[in-house]
Design a protein around this motif. Sequence first.
Motif, PDB file in Angstrom:
ATOM      1  N   THR A  38      -4.635 -11.541  -0.789  1.00  0.00           N
ATOM      2  CA  THR A  38      -4.499 -10.230  -0.174  1.00  0.00           C
ATOM      3  C   THR A  38      -5.056 -10.326   1.240  1.00  0.00           C
ATOM      4  OG1 THR A  38      -4.852  -7.844  -0.487  1.00  0.00           O
ATOM      5  CG2 THR A  38      -6.750  -9.281  -0.877  1.00  0.00           C
TER       6      THR A  38
ATOM      7  N   TYR B 100      -5.680  -1.410  -5.609  1.00  0.00           N
ATOM      8  CA  TYR B 100      -6.750  -2.339  -5.208  1.00  0.00           C
ATOM      9  C   TYR B 100      -7.202  -3.157  -6.414  1.00  0.00           C
ATOM     10  CZ  TYR B 100     -11.801  -3.325  -4.494  1.00  0.00           C
ATOM     11  OH  TYR B 100     -13.053  -3.886  -4.449  1.00  0.00           O
TER      12      TYR B 100
ATOM     13  N   SER C 168       0.860  -1.181   0.000  1.00  0.00           N
ATOM     14  CA  SER C 168       0.000   0.000   0.000  1.00  0.00           C
ATOM     15  C   SER C 168       0.891   1.225   0.000  1.00  0.00           C
ATOM     16  CB  SER C 168      -0.921   0.023   1.229  1.00  0.00           C
ATOM     17  OG  SER C 168      -0.221   0.464   2.379  1.00  0.00           O
TER      18      SER C 168
ATOM     19  N   ASP D 261      -6.442   3.768  -1.804  1.00  0.00           N
ATOM     20  CA  ASP D 261      -6.754   3.282  -3.146  1.00  0.00           C
ATOM     21  C   ASP D 261      -8.155   2.679  -3.212  1.00  0.00           C
ATOM     22  OD1 ASP D 261      -4.081   2.479  -5.307  1.00  0.00           O
ATOM     23  OD2 ASP D 261      -3.981   3.891  -3.649  1.00  0.00           O
ATOM     24  N   ILE D 262      -8.565   1.984  -2.158  1.00  0.00           N
ATOM     25  CA  ILE D 262      -9.917   1.426  -2.152  1.00  0.00           C
ATOM     26  C   ILE D 262     -10.950   2.550  -2.126  1.00  0.00           C
ATOM     27  CG2 ILE D 262     -11.544  -0.073  -0.946  1.00  0.00           C
ATOM     28  CD1 ILE D 262      -9.109  -1.562   0.204  1.00  0.00           C
TER      29      ILE D 262
ATOM     30  N   TYR E  35      -4.775  -5.001   0.741  1.00  0.00           N
ATOM     31  CA  TYR E  35      -5.691  -4.892  -0.409  1.00  0.00           C
ATOM     32  C   TYR E  35      -5.380  -3.653  -1.246  1.00  0.00           C
ATOM     33  CZ  TYR E  35     -10.023  -6.944  -2.363  1.00  0.00           C
ATOM     34  OH  TYR E  35     -10.950  -7.606  -3.142  1.00  0.00           O
ATOM     35  N   GLY E  36      -4.110  -3.260  -1.259  1.00  0.00           N
ATOM     36  CA  GLY E  36      -3.703  -2.080  -2.012  1.00  0.00           C
ATOM     37  C   GLY E  36      -3.759  -0.798  -1.215  1.00  0.00           C
TER      38      GLY E  36
ATOM     39  N   SER F 125      -6.668  -1.552   6.274  1.00  0.00           N
ATOM     40  CA  SER F 125      -7.749  -0.992   5.461  1.00  0.00           C
ATOM     41  C   SER F 125      -9.122  -1.206   6.077  1.00  0.00           C
ATOM     42  CB  SER F 125      -7.719  -1.601   4.053  1.00  0.00           C
ATOM     43  OG  SER F 125      -6.538  -1.247   3.370  1.00  0.00           O
TER      44      SER F 125
END
Length: 389
Positions: free
Chosen positions: A308, A293, A195, A279-280, A274-275, A313
């Motif tokens: 992931t 994501y 991330s 980003d989500i 999860y990125g 997050s």
Amino acid sequence: MKNIYNCHTHTFNGRYVPSVFLKEFLSGNTKALILGKLLKTSFLGINKLAVWVVGKTSYSTFAPFLKVGVMKTQDMVFEDLKSNFPNDTRIVVLPLNFEYMGAGDVSISYQQQLDDLLEVRMRYPDQCLPFVFIDARMGTAEQNLAFIQRYLGQHKACVGIKLYPSLGYYPYDPRLYKVYEFAEQNQIPIISHCSRGGIFYDPDTFPETIFHSTSFNPQLSNKVDRPGGNPAPTRQYDFKPAPAKEFKNNFIRPENYVDVLEKFPKLKLCLAHYGGDDDILAFLKNGPSNTWYEQIKTLIALYPNVHTDISYSLHDPSIREQIRKDFQDPTLRKRILFGTDYFMTLREPGVDEFHLYTDCLQTMQVGDFEVMANGNNREFLTTTFYTAP
């Protein structure tokens, strides 16, 4: 509910981190250096004073994070962590090697940090599941393999491998080749930070070699960064100088793992967070826009053992809701792991470990949390040498 697993936590405290480890969070070296020295003292009263002082400043939301950071031992940190979960919860603990991040001196070596963590494992053999951290700069390919093999294998103390490339190395570094080879052969899980947040390489000056990286298996980069478009002629391995906080993304962008996965397609790899929450949230606000994501979901679709986790997050309710929706996808349902990122999340206002767990449990549909926190995590953690109960 069956036993649950938390696949992403930390127990290192202020004694193990560099002298200006906190500068990114405290707006400058001077404040971070002063507080860092207080965190490293062995006098508990001074540590408590440091937390109290921070609680009275504009950085008051940082106080819960520091309250854990000033605990004297990893035992104490782990006991605080496990108190938030059912007694039979199994918890993955991820150490970090801070010696190469350029944030000042480290008074206690990574080796000692790892040894201290293994003492926690001995005290809580059924609950504490340590990973061993490796940094490409720790040695040659052969030396790095030998290092992880000291801790991984039959009757060894660690159950997986931790990477954190934003500390200053690329995941496709040739010095990691034999580590990946050993991991794939033995189904050993690797968790890698993925991330835009978190700590990062920030020396006074960057060595020239950082801007011209070498991959052990250079691949075309269209798999994740140009979906549906024409292939890029080659991966760009020459990076322009930039502030450290921005440049770190070159180390950890999801496309870097294509080089690794094309060579080791069965590698059991978790791209953490999860990125990232930013980003989500960008995806939720703007729709498809090739966020990290989305790129991680592409890698999950392409490679059979890419996973992931939702650590850190999951602190945002809207992200938990998106995770609940994603879990209805048959492929994602098998690859999303439960983890919290204790105690890093305590920097977020109003966030605590117990409610990260219970809020996630309540958000998921009936039975889905058990699949995530038990079934998926057990499968991910099981290796040639270790069978997750």
